[in-house]
Design an enzyme around this catalytic site. Sequence first.
Site, PDB file in Angstrom:
ATOM      1  N   CYS A 386       0.829  -1.207   0.000  1.00 30.49           N
ATOM      2  CA  CYS A 386       0.000   0.000   0.000  1.00 30.49           C
ATOM      3  C   CYS A 386       0.868   1.264   0.000  1.00 30.49           C
ATOM      4  CB  CYS A 386      -0.919  -0.005   1.219  1.00 30.49           C
ATOM      5  SG  CYS A 386      -1.784   1.556   1.490  1.00 30.49           S
ATOM      6  N   CYS A 389       0.551   3.311   3.236  1.00 31.47           N
ATOM      7  CA  CYS A 389       1.291   2.714   4.356  1.00 31.47           C
ATOM      8  C   CYS A 389       2.782   3.023   4.218  1.00 31.47           C
ATOM      9  CB  CYS A 389       1.074   1.204   4.397  1.00 31.47           C
ATOM     10  SG  CYS A 389      -0.645   0.703   4.668  1.00 31.47           S
TER      11      CYS A 389
END
Length: 466
Positions: A386, A389
């Site tokens: 991600c 993230c």
Amino acid sequence: MASAAAISHHAIAPRELFMSSGRPVDRSSVGVSTVNLLPRRRLVARLGYAVEPIRRGDSVVASAAGASASDVVIEEKRVGEEVVVDYEKVAVELVDASPLEIMDKALEMFGNEIAIAFSGAEDVALIEYAHLTGRPFRVFSLDTGRLNPETYRLFDAVEKHYDIHIEYMFPDAVEVQTLVRSKGLFSFYEDGHQECCSIRKVRPLRRALKGLRAWITGQRKDQSPGTRAHIPIVQVDPSFEGLDGGAGSLIKWNPVANVEGKDIWNFLRTMNVPVNELHSQGYVSIGCEPCTRPVLPGQHEREGRWWWEDAKAKECGLHKGNIKDGDSNKVGVNGNTNDVATSVNSIPDIFDTQHIINLSRPGIENLLKLENRQEPWLVVLYAPWCPFCQGMEASYVELAEQLSGKGVKVAKFRADEDQKSFAQQELQLGSFPTILFFPKHASRPIKYPSEKRDVDSLLAFISTLR
């Protein structure tokens, strides 16, 4: 039989080509040359031209003469009654070409059977590139009925600025009526955006593309690392059909695939073209009003779209070929997925430091069960692929270092793949990353409500709950 990347191309030789306004344009006035694809022949298109400065009012816009001059060689062969072009090879040959050169090649090859898809955002750059080629061009846009007022004003400004008529496509009124009456105006917040986007965007796009042999998009690799990192400059469209129908009947051009967002904006400012007013309010990626919001400094531009959903699949369906069926975190290019899947699966873990505890499934289940903990815990639910993230990794690691020995445990739990359903049901996972605070004397964790993931904001959150 020709390969999926080798697609038939018809000679373009009409007496007149038409602008998107519908007015005939004499070929000699715009320098459009006939493209004849004969068997066993190499077509060489020279793009070493210079565009004179264009006067707009009292201002002089910089010329496009800076585009590098190069010979683009296209090899074609006859298969039965058709001439085919290997577009995978064309994409490789154009990899170092400028957006202006790529746009010129696309318009030269397809004439009036290609159109620019304009969303009302920074892809206005595509229209400027097309204008600078001196060739006639068409523009279409999808009016979903839920765009921002600023976007409609941009449509009007662009039509006047370039003296064109945008070809608007609208959703089917009966389909919209059925959806709204059965599920309400904001059902996408509860069950995902795909159904609404399918009715308001994908189906109108499909109708528009059925009248074309090629289309031009503003996709860039840096727009969405989860779904667009591998888009080529030109490809056989993996999802939609063109004028002739069937697989391989539509070509998709992405002239700015290799251009970074900051360079697009330098170009727009230099050329002094109209832009969406929302950009000055913090909006970067712009779609429908209910599904678009400004992004904060440090956030990725796609984080402002469908923010309540999984970050790895932020596509509305217009470019669904970027997401492969059954494995939406694997990005496909021209229908090839093996090498991409390997690269995705090999992404190293993140938040890897001695100050952050790596929780297993049993570990976080035990943490959930405890009603009296010796210390409070801060846990991030994440997926290593991600981009959001990855973007907060540095601040989270710094936070863990600051809290080391201060009476707060800092941990991580990988919540994608097999753990995603559990995390959604038991850990309030909505999208990645999700940050939870487990107090000392409460069983239920408290979800961090903000998208400000800097150290100071996270410390303030912890301080209010300790």
